[in-house]
Design a protein around this motif. Structure first.
Motif, PDB file in Angstrom:
ATOM      1  N   GLU A  29       0.821  -1.204   0.000  1.00  0.00           N
ATOM      2  CA  GLU A  29       0.000   0.000   0.000  1.00  0.00           C
ATOM      3  C   GLU A  29       0.854   1.253   0.000  1.00  0.00           C
ATOM      4  N   GLY A  30       0.526   2.201  -0.888  1.00  0.00           N
ATOM      5  CA  GLY A  30       1.175   3.496  -0.933  1.00  0.00           C
ATOM      6  C   GLY A  30       0.193   4.598  -0.582  1.00  0.00           C
ATOM      7  N   GLN A  31       0.569   5.840  -0.883  1.00  0.00           N
ATOM      8  CA  GLN A  31      -0.321   6.970  -0.617  1.00  0.00           C
ATOM      9  C   GLN A  31      -1.479   7.038  -1.612  1.00  0.00           C
ATOM     10  N   TYR A  32      -1.165   6.779  -2.887  1.00  0.00           N
ATOM     11  CA  TYR A  32      -2.126   6.998  -3.958  1.00  0.00           C
ATOM     12  C   TYR A  32      -2.595   5.710  -4.609  1.00  0.00           C
ATOM     13  N   CYS A  33      -1.795   4.671  -4.535  1.00  0.00           N
ATOM     14  CA  CYS A  33      -2.136   3.406  -5.159  1.00  0.00           C
ATOM     15  C   CYS A  33      -1.643   2.257  -4.303  1.00  0.00           C
ATOM     16  N   CYS A  34      -2.067   1.063  -4.650  1.00  0.00           N
ATOM     17  CA  CYS A  34      -1.532  -0.125  -4.006  1.00  0.00           C
ATOM     18  C   CYS A  34      -1.315  -1.197  -5.065  1.00  0.00           C
ATOM     19  N   LEU A  35      -0.481  -2.159  -4.730  1.00  0.00           N
ATOM     20  CA  LEU A  35      -0.171  -3.281  -5.609  1.00  0.00           C
ATOM     21  C   LEU A  35      -0.754  -4.546  -5.006  1.00  0.00           C
ATOM     22  N   GLN A  36      -1.426  -5.338  -5.845  1.00  0.00           N
ATOM     23  CA  GLN A  36      -1.949  -6.632  -5.431  1.00  0.00           C
ATOM     24  C   GLN A  36      -1.533  -7.684  -6.438  1.00  0.00           C
ATOM     25  N   TYR A  88       5.830 -12.529 -12.503  1.00  0.00           N
ATOM     26  CA  TYR A  88       4.951 -12.462 -11.340  1.00  0.00           C
ATOM     27  C   TYR A  88       4.145 -11.182 -11.483  1.00  0.00           C
ATOM     28  N   TYR A  89       2.874 -11.331 -11.864  1.00  0.00           N
ATOM     29  CA  TYR A  89       2.075 -10.177 -12.289  1.00  0.00           C
ATOM     30  C   TYR A  89       1.379  -9.500 -11.110  1.00  0.00           C
ATOM     31  N   LEU A  90       1.352  -8.166 -11.170  1.00  0.00           N
ATOM     32  CA  LEU A  90       0.738  -7.355 -10.134  1.00  0.00           C
ATOM     33  C   LEU A  90      -0.259  -6.376 -10.746  1.00  0.00           C
ATOM     34  N   ALA A  91      -1.374  -6.195 -10.062  1.00  0.00           N
ATOM     35  CA  ALA A  91      -2.351  -5.173 -10.447  1.00  0.00           C
ATOM     36  C   ALA A  91      -2.066  -3.887  -9.684  1.00  0.00           C
ATOM     37  N   ILE A  92      -2.183  -2.764 -10.378  1.00  0.00           N
ATOM     38  CA  ILE A  92      -2.004  -1.438  -9.777  1.00  0.00           C
ATOM     39  C   ILE A  92      -3.385  -0.846  -9.550  1.00  0.00           C
ATOM     40  N   ILE A  93      -3.704  -0.558  -8.306  1.00  0.00           N
ATOM     41  CA  ILE A  93      -5.062  -0.148  -7.936  1.00  0.00           C
ATOM     42  C   ILE A  93      -5.068   1.291  -7.427  1.00  0.00           C
ATOM     43  N   ASP A  94      -5.911   2.113  -8.010  1.00  0.00           N
ATOM     44  CA  ASP A  94      -6.120   3.488  -7.567  1.00  0.00           C
ATOM     45  C   ASP A  94      -6.858   3.443  -6.228  1.00  0.00           C
ATOM     46  N   LYS A  95      -6.246   3.978  -5.173  1.00  0.00           N
ATOM     47  CA  LYS A  95      -6.872   3.913  -3.853  1.00  0.00           C
ATOM     48  C   LYS A  95      -8.159   4.722  -3.787  1.00  0.00           C
ATOM     49  N   ALA A  96      -8.236   5.815  -4.534  1.00  0.00           N
ATOM     50  CA  ALA A  96      -9.419   6.666  -4.477  1.00  0.00           C
ATOM     51  C   ALA A  96     -10.640   5.981  -5.080  1.00  0.00           C
ATOM     52  N   SER A  97     -10.449   5.335  -6.241  1.00  0.00           N
ATOM     53  CA  SER A  97     -11.580   4.708  -6.940  1.00  0.00           C
ATOM     54  C   SER A  97     -11.680   3.208  -6.697  1.00  0.00           C
ATOM     55  N   VAL A 101      -5.908   0.182 -12.532  1.00  0.00           N
ATOM     56  CA  VAL A 101      -5.579   1.143 -13.587  1.00  0.00           C
ATOM     57  C   VAL A 101      -4.328   0.748 -14.364  1.00  0.00           C
ATOM     58  N   GLY A 102      -3.714  -0.378 -14.010  1.00  0.00           N
ATOM     59  CA  GLY A 102      -2.538  -0.833 -14.732  1.00  0.00           C
ATOM     60  C   GLY A 102      -2.060  -2.165 -14.188  1.00  0.00           C
ATOM     61  N   ILE A 103      -1.152  -2.768 -14.915  1.00  0.00           N
ATOM     62  CA  ILE A 103      -0.504  -3.995 -14.469  1.00  0.00           C
ATOM     63  C   ILE A 103       0.974  -3.924 -14.853  1.00  0.00           C
ATOM     64  N   PHE A 104       1.789  -4.640 -14.110  1.00  0.00           N
ATOM     65  CA  PHE A 104       3.178  -4.903 -14.498  1.00  0.00           C
ATOM     66  C   PHE A 104       3.634  -6.165 -13.797  1.00  0.00           C
ATOM     67  N   LEU A 126      -5.796   6.262 -17.436  1.00  0.00           N
ATOM     68  CA  LEU A 126      -5.945   6.880 -16.123  1.00  0.00           C
ATOM     69  C   LEU A 126      -4.640   6.881 -15.337  1.00  0.00           C
ATOM     70  N   LEU A 127      -3.736   5.980 -15.692  1.00  0.00           N
ATOM     71  CA  LEU A 127      -2.482   5.842 -14.950  1.00  0.00           C
ATOM     72  C   LEU A 127      -1.310   6.548 -15.621  1.00  0.00           C
ATOM     73  N   LYS A 128      -1.334   6.634 -16.936  1.00  0.00           N
ATOM     74  CA  LYS A 128      -0.200   7.196 -17.662  1.00  0.00           C
ATOM     75  C   LYS A 128       0.069   8.634 -17.227  1.00  0.00           C
ATOM     76  N   HIS A 129       1.354   8.943 -17.019  1.00  0.00           N
ATOM     77  CA  HIS A 129       1.805  10.293 -16.666  1.00  0.00           C
ATOM     78  C   HIS A 129       1.163  10.800 -15.364  1.00  0.00           C
ATOM     79  N   SER A 130       0.867   9.896 -14.442  1.00  0.00           N
ATOM     80  CA  SER A 130       0.268  10.290 -13.170  1.00  0.00           C
ATOM     81  C   SER A 130       1.249  10.011 -12.037  1.00  0.00           C
ATOM     82  N   ARG A 131       0.983  10.634 -10.877  1.00  0.00           N
ATOM     83  CA  ARG A 131       1.839  10.347  -9.725  1.00  0.00           C
ATOM     84  C   ARG A 131       1.655   8.910  -9.254  1.00  0.00           C
TER      85      ARG A 131
END
Length: 231
Positions: A29-36, A88-97, A101-104, A126-131
């Protein structure tokens, strides 16, 4: 530089070196997103929006696959990815919504030498060029270096993929060179650009990320006040 008993130069000794651990992530978990860890049941609906037939064609130019033509094909692909240990794939999740919004992925995982690579980076608009995009990369780096204690973190891309090339340099990876004719994909040649970050370089970059990600580095419209390199 140390010399062996034959007076030959050899690499610096590593004391008490042990084999590294494999990734095992439930939630970071981060400030703006989290990885699952990627899960088809939880994440499919959101991911399909940016890997399905409505995704931008330009998104797939430098990847070995193309947009998935329908839900069945996308589900099959994502299930293969969810079952994969490397990559090993991870989903990038916008904490607000709470939307994906992405995977890597963490890939080419080498616990014997404690090296690992960031790859299969697919971002929604929604993720490109964002914090969040920067924070997601920061969270992955932090896990690799601070949790797994790996020594080397790699980034590779088609040498013609200028966006990926620029992203690697911005994030603090060091350019190592071009591997010519390294691969064939989509019936064309790929010269591969190699980048890496070492644990000492991470320690220098980590406070830069933290200063850049701080809320006071962004104005009311969410625009950065200082670049990552200036932090």
């Amino acid at each position: 530089m140390p010399l062996n008993h034959l007076n030959q130069p050899i690499g610096e000794p590593i004391v008490d070196f042990t084999r590294g651990e494999l990734p095992n992530i439930q939630l970071i978990e981060g400030q703006y997103c989290c990885l699952q860890r990627l899960c088809v049941d939880r994440h499919f609906k959101d991911i399909y929006k940016f890997i399905g037939p409505d995704s931008p064609e330009s998104q797939w130019t430098y990847l070995p696959i193309s947009a998935q033509p329908n839900e069945q094909a996308a589900q099959q692909l994502l299930q293969e990815w969810a079952n994969s240990a490397d990559p090993y794939y991870l989903a990038i999740i916008d904490k607000a919504s709470q939307k994906v919004v992405g995977i890597f992925s963490l890939m080419r995982i080498d616990p014997q030498n404690r090296t690992i690579e960031m790859g299969w980076v697919i971002y929604s608009n929604l993720l490109k060029h964002s914090r969040m995009a920067t924070e997601a990369q920061y969270l992955a780096m932090q896990y690799v270096f601070d949790k797994l204690k790996y020594r080397r973190y790699e980034w590779k891309c088609d040498s013609l993929n200028q966006a990926s090339f620029n992203a690697a340099k911005r994030l603090g990876f060091q350019f190592e060179g071009i591997f010519r004719r390294a691969a064939v994909y989509k019936e064309r040649n790929r010269d591969t650009a190699w980048f890496s970050m070492l644990k000492e370089e991470w320690q220098r970059m980590k406070p830069k990320f933290e200063r850049w990600l701080a809320a006071d580095n962004f104005d009311d419209e969410g625009k950065q006040l200082r670049s990552l390199n200036d932090c």
